[in-house]
Design a protein around this motif. Structure first.
Motif, PDB file in Angstrom:
ATOM      1  N   VAL A 108       0.866  -1.183   0.000  1.00 25.06           N
ATOM      2  CA  VAL A 108       0.000   0.000   0.000  1.00 25.06           C
ATOM      3  C   VAL A 108       0.901   1.231   0.000  1.00 25.06           C
ATOM      4  N   ASN A 109       0.675   2.093  -0.967  1.00 28.48           N
ATOM      5  CA  ASN A 109       1.481   3.302  -1.077  1.00 28.48           C
ATOM      6  C   ASN A 109       0.674   4.515  -0.631  1.00 28.48           C
ATOM      7  N   GLU A 110       1.307   5.661  -0.692  1.00 32.95           N
ATOM      8  CA  GLU A 110       0.671   6.890  -0.208  1.00 32.95           C
ATOM      9  C   GLU A 110      -0.581   7.220  -1.016  1.00 32.95           C
ATOM     10  N   ARG A 111      -0.531   6.997  -2.319  1.00 27.59           N
ATOM     11  CA  ARG A 111      -1.694   7.288  -3.166  1.00 27.59           C
ATOM     12  C   ARG A 111      -2.879   6.422  -2.770  1.00 27.59           C
ATOM     13  N   GLU A 112      -2.640   5.125  -2.560  1.00 23.23           N
ATOM     14  CA  GLU A 112      -3.729   4.225  -2.176  1.00 23.23           C
ATOM     15  C   GLU A 112      -4.265   4.565  -0.788  1.00 23.23           C
ATOM     16  N   ARG A 113      -3.388   4.925   0.112  1.00 21.20           N
ATOM     17  CA  ARG A 113      -3.846   5.289   1.459  1.00 21.20           C
ATOM     18  C   ARG A 113      -4.695   6.551   1.419  1.00 21.20           C
ATOM     19  N   GLY A 114      -4.342   7.455   0.501  1.00 25.36           N
ATOM     20  CA  GLY A 114      -5.145   8.666   0.364  1.00 25.36           C
ATOM     21  C   GLY A 114      -6.538   8.368  -0.166  1.00 25.36           C
ATOM     22  N   LYS A 115      -6.625   7.492  -1.157  1.00 25.45           N
ATOM     23  CA  LYS A 115      -7.929   7.144  -1.729  1.00 25.45           C
ATOM     24  C   LYS A 115      -8.783   6.336  -0.764  1.00 25.45           C
ATOM     25  N   MET A 116      -8.136   5.489   0.033  1.00 22.08           N
ATOM     26  CA  MET A 116      -8.862   4.612   0.959  1.00 22.08           C
ATOM     27  C   MET A 116      -8.708   5.087   2.398  1.00 22.08           C
ATOM     28  N   LYS A 117      -8.629   6.388   2.568  1.00 21.59           N
ATOM     29  CA  LYS A 117      -8.389   6.959   3.888  1.00 21.59           C
ATOM     30  C   LYS A 117      -9.469   6.568   4.880  1.00 21.59           C
ATOM     31  N   HIS A 118     -10.706   6.484   4.398  1.00 28.71           N
ATOM     32  CA  HIS A 118     -11.812   6.138   5.300  1.00 28.71           C
ATOM     33  C   HIS A 118     -11.654   4.716   5.843  1.00 28.71           C
ATOM     34  N   SER A 119     -11.282   3.778   4.967  1.00 28.49           N
ATOM     35  CA  SER A 119     -11.113   2.387   5.401  1.00 28.49           C
ATOM     36  C   SER A 119      -9.983   2.266   6.416  1.00 28.49           C
ATOM     37  N   LEU A 120      -8.891   2.964   6.163  1.00 31.35           N
ATOM     38  CA  LEU A 120      -7.749   2.903   7.067  1.00 31.35           C
ATOM     39  C   LEU A 120      -8.082   3.563   8.401  1.00 31.35           C
ATOM     40  N   ALA A 121      -8.777   4.691   8.348  1.00 32.89           N
ATOM     41  CA  ALA A 121      -9.153   5.373   9.587  1.00 32.89           C
ATOM     42  C   ALA A 121     -10.079   4.503  10.428  1.00 32.89           C
ATOM     43  N   SER A 122     -10.990   3.780   9.785  1.00 34.33           N
ATOM     44  CA  SER A 122     -11.899   2.901  10.522  1.00 34.33           C
ATOM     45  C   SER A 122     -11.132   1.802  11.242  1.00 34.33           C
ATOM     46  N   LEU A 123     -10.121   1.256  10.569  1.00 40.29           N
ATOM     47  CA  LEU A 123      -9.301   0.225  11.198  1.00 40.29           C
ATOM     48  C   LEU A 123      -8.586   0.781  12.428  1.00 40.29           C
ATOM     49  N   LEU A 124      -7.987   1.958  12.287  1.00 35.71           N
ATOM     50  CA  LEU A 124      -7.253   2.544  13.403  1.00 35.71           C
ATOM     51  C   LEU A 124      -8.168   2.819  14.591  1.00 35.71           C
ATOM     52  N   VAL A 125      -9.357   3.311  14.316  1.00 35.58           N
ATOM     53  CA  VAL A 125     -10.305   3.595  15.402  1.00 35.58           C
ATOM     54  C   VAL A 125     -10.682   2.311  16.124  1.00 35.58           C
ATOM     55  N   GLU A 126     -10.862   1.222  15.392  1.00 37.18           N
ATOM     56  CA  GLU A 126     -11.194  -0.057  16.017  1.00 37.18           C
ATOM     57  C   GLU A 126     -10.096  -0.517  16.977  1.00 37.18           C
ATOM     58  N   PHE A 127      -8.854  -0.157  16.673  1.00 38.00           N
ATOM     59  CA  PHE A 127      -7.726  -0.513  17.538  1.00 38.00           C
ATOM     60  C   PHE A 127      -7.462   0.551  18.605  1.00 38.00           C
ATOM     61  N   GLY A 128      -8.308   1.571  18.658  1.00 40.15           N
ATOM     62  CA  GLY A 128      -8.104   2.625  19.643  1.00 40.15           C
ATOM     63  C   GLY A 128      -6.973   3.564  19.298  1.00 40.15           C
ATOM     64  N   ILE A 129      -6.651   3.678  18.003  1.00 45.18           N
ATOM     65  CA  ILE A 129      -5.541   4.507  17.550  1.00 45.18           C
ATOM     66  C   ILE A 129      -6.090   5.795  16.948  1.00 45.18           C
ATOM     67  N   ASN A 130      -5.465   6.900  17.262  1.00 42.77           N
ATOM     68  CA  ASN A 130      -5.881   8.184  16.714  1.00 42.77           C
ATOM     69  C   ASN A 130      -5.642   8.191  15.206  1.00 42.77           C
ATOM     70  N   PRO A 131      -6.658   8.497  14.392  1.00 46.27           N
ATOM     71  CA  PRO A 131      -6.486   8.505  12.927  1.00 46.27           C
ATOM     72  C   PRO A 131      -5.435   9.482  12.441  1.00 46.27           C
ATOM     73  N   SER A 132      -4.995  10.408  13.296  1.00 44.11           N
ATOM     74  CA  SER A 132      -3.947  11.343  12.874  1.00 44.11           C
ATOM     75  C   SER A 132      -2.651  10.627  12.533  1.00 44.11           C
ATOM     76  N   LEU A 133      -2.551   9.344  12.917  1.00 44.26           N
ATOM     77  CA  LEU A 133      -1.381   8.552  12.547  1.00 44.26           C
ATOM     78  C   LEU A 133      -1.214   8.506  11.027  1.00 44.26           C
ATOM     79  N   LEU A 134      -2.312   8.670  10.296  1.00 40.21           N
ATOM     80  CA  LEU A 134      -2.265   8.617   8.832  1.00 40.21           C
ATOM     81  C   LEU A 134      -1.305   9.655   8.261  1.00 40.21           C
ATOM     82  N   ASP A 135      -1.143  10.754   8.988  1.00 35.15           N
ATOM     83  CA  ASP A 135      -0.292  11.833   8.481  1.00 35.15           C
ATOM     84  C   ASP A 135       1.195  11.511   8.618  1.00 35.15           C
ATOM     85  N   ASN A 136       1.525  10.492   9.395  1.00 39.85           N
ATOM     86  CA  ASN A 136       2.933  10.202   9.678  1.00 39.85           C
ATOM     87  C   ASN A 136       3.389   8.841   9.164  1.00 39.85           C
ATOM     88  N   LEU A 137       2.572   8.174   8.366  1.00 41.31           N
ATOM     89  CA  LEU A 137       2.965   6.865   7.847  1.00 41.31           C
ATOM     90  C   LEU A 137       4.052   7.018   6.796  1.00 41.31           C
TER      91      LEU A 137
END
Length: 224
Positions: A108-137
């Motif tokens: 998964v590259n930066e472009r794909e993470r940008g397009k699927m940001k909602h799916s990734l954010a949902s996963l992080l929330v389920e693990f109790g992780i702040n979605p702001s982590l997306l900005d530092n991957l």
């Protein structure tokens, strides 16, 4: 002549009987019960023990079982699970990775993470992780690296949430003297780097230990 040969052959056992021997009995016949040793003869040495049988994977049958996914109990943490994902969590993580991996190249590259940001954010929330982590991957992530990041952030987020009850910020505020309404951390600003190190090792460490010991006693009372 044949008769003489027979007598000579038969006389040999009686001649050998005068020499020290543990037994004069002929060897056991296969299938026949073993004869008892003569009275007074020393007991035969014990048979050497056979090494434990091995299974097809090379492990001895009597060897201790392989460790499970949950590690044994350890001081300060009860069952030291080492932050391993459960089967359900692992399946959820892999499913999210496949959703984000739009071109199916197992990265998964930066472009794909940008397009699927909602799916990734949902996963992080389920693990109790702040979605702001997306900005530092970092850039490209394979499944192994993706899992490593998620597990690490899950661990840190869980600890940070638990430590919020300990009020370590309050402990630091209690240890830091001085300041003013317009500059609450003015004393920190005035310190040299060496002063900050000494403060951390002294006053701050003492206050943090006080709060942590209080939380430790609370946890022990709850478990009792």
């Amino acid at each position: 002549m044949g008769c003489g040969s027979s007598v000579t052959a038969n006389s040999q056992p009686s001649h050998q009987s005068t020499a020290p021997s543990t037994s004069t009995a002929p060897p056991d016949t296969p299938g026949a019960p073993a004869s008892d040793p003569p009275r007074g003869a020393p007991a035969p040495p014990p048979k050497p023990s056979m090494p434990p049988a091995s299974s097809s994977d090379g492990l001895q049958h009597n060897a201790p079982p392989a460790p499970s996914r949950s590690a044994p109990s350890a001081p300060g943490g009860g069952a030291a699970e080492m932050w391993l994902l459960s089967d359900e969590q692992e399946a959820r993580l892999q499913r999210a990775f496949q959703e984000i991996d739009l071109d199916g190249d197992r990265v998964v590259n930066e472009r794909e993470r940008g397009k699927m940001k909602h799916s990734l954010a949902s996963l992080l929330v389920e693990f109790g992780i702040n979605p702001s982590l997306l900005d530092n991957l970092p850039g490209d992530l394979d499944l192994s690296k993706f899992r490593e990041i998620v597990v690490r952030e899950w661990m840190l987020s869980s600890k940070a949430q638990a430590l919020s009850q300990v009020e370590l910020n309050r402990a630091a505020a209690e240890a830091l003297t001085g300041g003013s309404p317009s500059a609450p951390l003015g004393a920190l600003e005035e310190m040299s780097e060496e002063d900050v190190l000494q403060w951390c090792r002294g006053a701050l460490a003492d206050k943090a230990a006080e709060h942590l010991m209080r939380e430790k006693r609370r946890i022990e009372e709850v478990r009792e």
